[in-house]
Every structure is written in structure tokens, then in C-alpha cells.
Scaffold this active site. Sequence first.
Site, PDB file in Angstrom:
ATOM      1  N   ALA A  29       0.920  -0.746  -0.074  1.00  0.00           N
ATOM      2  CA  ALA A  29       0.093   0.088  -0.316  1.00  0.00           C
ATOM      3  C   ALA A  29       0.542   1.284  -0.003  1.00  0.00           C
ATOM      4  O   ALA A  29       0.679   2.033  -0.303  1.00  0.00           O
ATOM      5  CB  ALA A  29      -0.874  -0.097   1.268  1.00  0.00           C
ATOM      6  N   CYS A 130       3.151 -11.810   4.794  1.00  0.00           N
ATOM      7  CA  CYS A 130       3.234 -11.176   3.064  1.00  0.00           C
ATOM      8  C   CYS A 130       4.343 -10.188   3.416  1.00  0.00           C
ATOM      9  O   CYS A 130       5.127 -11.340   4.072  1.00  0.00           O
ATOM     10  CB  CYS A 130       1.898 -10.520   2.820  1.00  0.00           C
ATOM     11  SG  CYS A 130       1.391  -9.903   1.137  1.00  0.00           S
ATOM     12  N   ASP A 201      -3.720  -2.534   3.862  1.00  0.00           N
ATOM     13  CA  ASP A 201      -3.519  -1.831   3.513  1.00  0.00           C
ATOM     14  C   ASP A 201      -5.254  -0.437   3.433  1.00  0.00           C
ATOM     15  O   ASP A 201      -5.400   0.053   2.634  1.00  0.00           O
ATOM     16  CB  ASP A 201      -4.159  -2.495   2.367  1.00  0.00           C
ATOM     17  CG  ASP A 201      -2.945  -3.377   1.383  1.00  0.00           C
ATOM     18  OD1 ASP A 201      -2.810  -3.056   0.565  1.00  0.00           O
ATOM     19  OD2 ASP A 201      -3.100  -4.879   2.292  1.00  0.00           O
ATOM     20  N   ASN A 211      -6.084  -6.411   4.903  1.00  0.00           N
ATOM     21  CA  ASN A 211      -4.874  -6.941   4.471  1.00  0.00           C
ATOM     22  C   ASN A 211      -4.660  -7.323   3.589  1.00  0.00           C
ATOM     23  O   ASN A 211      -5.767  -9.161   3.650  1.00  0.00           O
ATOM     24  CB  ASN A 211      -3.933  -6.976   5.869  1.00  0.00           C
ATOM     25  CG  ASN A 211      -2.002  -7.190   5.562  1.00  0.00           C
ATOM     26  OD1 ASN A 211      -2.076  -6.423   4.975  1.00  0.00           O
ATOM     27  ND2 ASN A 211      -1.721  -8.493   5.907  1.00  0.00           N
TER      28      ASN A 211
HETATM   29  C1  RUB Z   1       0.690  -6.465   0.468  1.00  0.00           C
HETATM   30  C2  RUB Z   1       0.024  -6.232   2.017  1.00  0.00           C
HETATM   31  C3  RUB Z   1       0.292  -5.519   2.644  1.00  0.00           C
HETATM   32  C4  RUB Z   1       0.601  -4.326   2.784  1.00  0.00           C
HETATM   33  C5  RUB Z   1       0.479  -3.334   3.549  1.00  0.00           C
HETATM   34  O1  RUB Z   1      -0.195  -6.534  -0.229  1.00  0.00           O
HETATM   35  O2  RUB Z   1      -1.113  -6.632   2.003  1.00  0.00           O
HETATM   36  O3  RUB Z   1       0.977  -6.065   4.061  1.00  0.00           O
HETATM   37  O4  RUB Z   1      -0.022  -3.143   1.251  1.00  0.00           O
HETATM   38  O5  RUB Z   1       2.134  -2.597   2.671  1.00  0.00           O
HETATM   39  P1  RUB Z   1       0.064  -6.320  -2.289  1.00  0.00           P
HETATM   40  P2  RUB Z   1       2.731  -1.717   3.264  1.00  0.00           P
HETATM   41  O6  RUB Z   1       1.318  -7.339  -2.249  1.00  0.00           O
HETATM   42  O7  RUB Z   1      -1.195  -7.487  -2.415  1.00  0.00           O
HETATM   43  O8  RUB Z   1       0.511  -5.450  -2.304  1.00  0.00           O
HETATM   44  O9  RUB Z   1       3.422  -1.601   5.232  1.00  0.00           O
HETATM   45  O10 RUB Z   1       4.307  -1.711   2.393  1.00  0.00           O
HETATM   46  O11 RUB Z   1       2.249   0.090   2.891  1.00  0.00           O
END
Ligand code: RUB
Length: 317
Positions: A29, A130, A201, A211
Site C-alpha cells: 500500500a 506477506c 492496506d 490486509n
Molecule cells: C501487500 C500487503 C501489505 C500491505 C501493507 O499486498 O498486504 O501487507 O499492503 O504494505 P500486495 P506496506 O502484495 O497485494 O500489494 O506496509 O508496504 O504499506
Amino acid sequence: MKINFAETPEYRKLKSTMKKIKNLSIQGATNVAIFGVRAFANHAKTVPLKEKELFNHLEAVVDQLSRVRVTEPALRNGLRYVMTGIQIDGNESAVDHGNRYIDLINDAKLKIFKTGAERIQDGSRVFTHCHSSITVGIFLEAAKQGKDFEVISTETRPLFQGRKTAKRLINNNIRVTHIVDSAMRWAMNIFNPHMIFLGADAITVEGVALNKIGSRLCALAAEEEHIPMYICTSLLKYDQATSIGRLSEIEMRAPFEIWDEDVPPGIRILNPAFETIDRYNISAYITEAGLIPPQTVHMTFQQIYGKKIKYYHHIDM
Ligand code: RUB
């Protein structure tokens, strides 16, 4: 005069950024918001239209960009931030406003890294799912502070973003154990982690987090094993539309990511990208405002960002 935006380098860059966001070359995100806002602001600055035509075009672009990944309010909040700036100062100011929003994200990140790292002690075992740049940033900060801890991370099917997490950690000498997603409960039972750190997200008005798919399973397994669950995120991911009754949308991705060859006809393949984590399963959000309980997300967002990031429907009401 017909204007062909496709010819400008900024518009081409915007289109290629959208593609990279869709295919996850730009992933998570926070990165989606940073790259999306930057590409939008660069394009907005160069649009040779005036008044109504300018706004009609930019609104259409905002709409298109927001739909590339529907579960990403940090991007939408950023686009609104830039659009509000353009309304006040004109589109030549778009890049400045874009940079200011990106500064908000980067300031928030640093605060979250420090607060999150406080939770990690020598000997801590932390479970994650993830790849979240915020969660990884916390781990790197804790390692920088000399803490000796280990991380259990999932591979995250179908696109294996968990490998990105595992690689970043091991490249920074943080011990990591990598498991298949379906071993989540088993790993919690065997390794008895002290805490779960997940990214987010989106966050809703109820304090629910969205998420990566598997996050709710993770929360349920954590509940069974009595492990505290922290959501590590900037409040810029607050989905303001949920406060006027809208539901946060969950992105459904293409079936070929799960099964791309020799698929027997007739099989329905579903590939949801995200899921909700109930607020009752969240011990706290680790945010730029410190650790906050899920119930206070809306209030805290309003206190910090309410004046800066307007939600248009609130203005209309
Ligand atoms: C990524 C995901 C991450 C969040 C937070 O999903 O679920 O946990 O986006 O990320 P995808 P951040 O791989 O489908 O983008 O901490 O970098 O904002």
C-alpha cells in the site's frame, strides 16, 4: 484543438506506473500510494487545459488510478490531497502538493519504525504474513538498535510476496523461518511467537483492518494461541468513505495467478487479494500517533490529517 495526452512523457509514465501497480512490480500500500501520487502529480502539472476541462480530465484520471487497486485508500487520500491543492493553487502546484503528501507518508513511516521497534526485545519471536514495507522497516530498525530476535514469515500465495520479506530480513542478518501459508496455525503452536506484526492496506471507521488474504486466518490462529496481534500502518490508509456508510472494497485478482496452464474447463477459480481482520483480534495499531486501540482510528485520523485531507462527500454534506 484536440489534445493528445498520450504523447506527453508524464502521461506515458503515469500509464506505465498504473501497469506496474496492477502487476505488483510496485507492491504494498505505501509504495502504491507514493508512486501513484508522484505519477499523478507530475502529469497534472503538465495538463494544458483550464478550469472545467482540466478538472474533468483530472477527476477521470483520479478515478482510473483509484480503480487499479481498489483496496488502497492511502493512494486515494493522496490523490484527493493533490486535487484539493490544485483547486486552491492551480495545477502548476501539483508536484509540490504531491511531494507534501509523500513527506507525510515518509514522516509517518519513521515514527512507526521507532514505535514498532520498541515492542521488539532480545529473544523476541515475531510472526508476519506477506510483505509490508512498514513491518519490514520496524524489523530493520530493531536490528539497527542491536536487538537479537527472529521472524517467522509466510510465503504468501499465489504471488509469494513473503519471499521478499524473507530476503530483506536475511540480507540484514535477521533470523527468519519461512513457512507455507497453511502452516500458520502450526507455526504459531510450535514456535509460540511473542507477537504478530501485520501491515494494512486499509482501515475502516470501525477499526477493522484489511490486509493480504490469509490475514484473518492469521488473526484467528493468534487468538487461539493467545498471541497479541499488531497492525503496523500509517493512518493515511484510513478509508474515509467507510465513515459515510460505504463498504471497503476487496480487490479480486485474475485467476491465472493461481493456475495458468491446463486448467480443466468448468473450474471456478477465485483470487481475492485481501481480507478483513476484526477489530476484536487487533491488540493495537502501531501508527504515527503511537500505539492506538482500533476504536480510536477515525478520531486520531481526524486529529492528525482531518484538515489536510478532505473527503469530498463530507464537503458536500
Ligand atoms: C501487500 C500487503 C501489505 C500491505 C501493507 O499486498 O498486504 O501487507 O499492503 O504494505 P500486495 P506496506 O502484495 O497485494 O500489494 O506496509 O508496504 O504499506
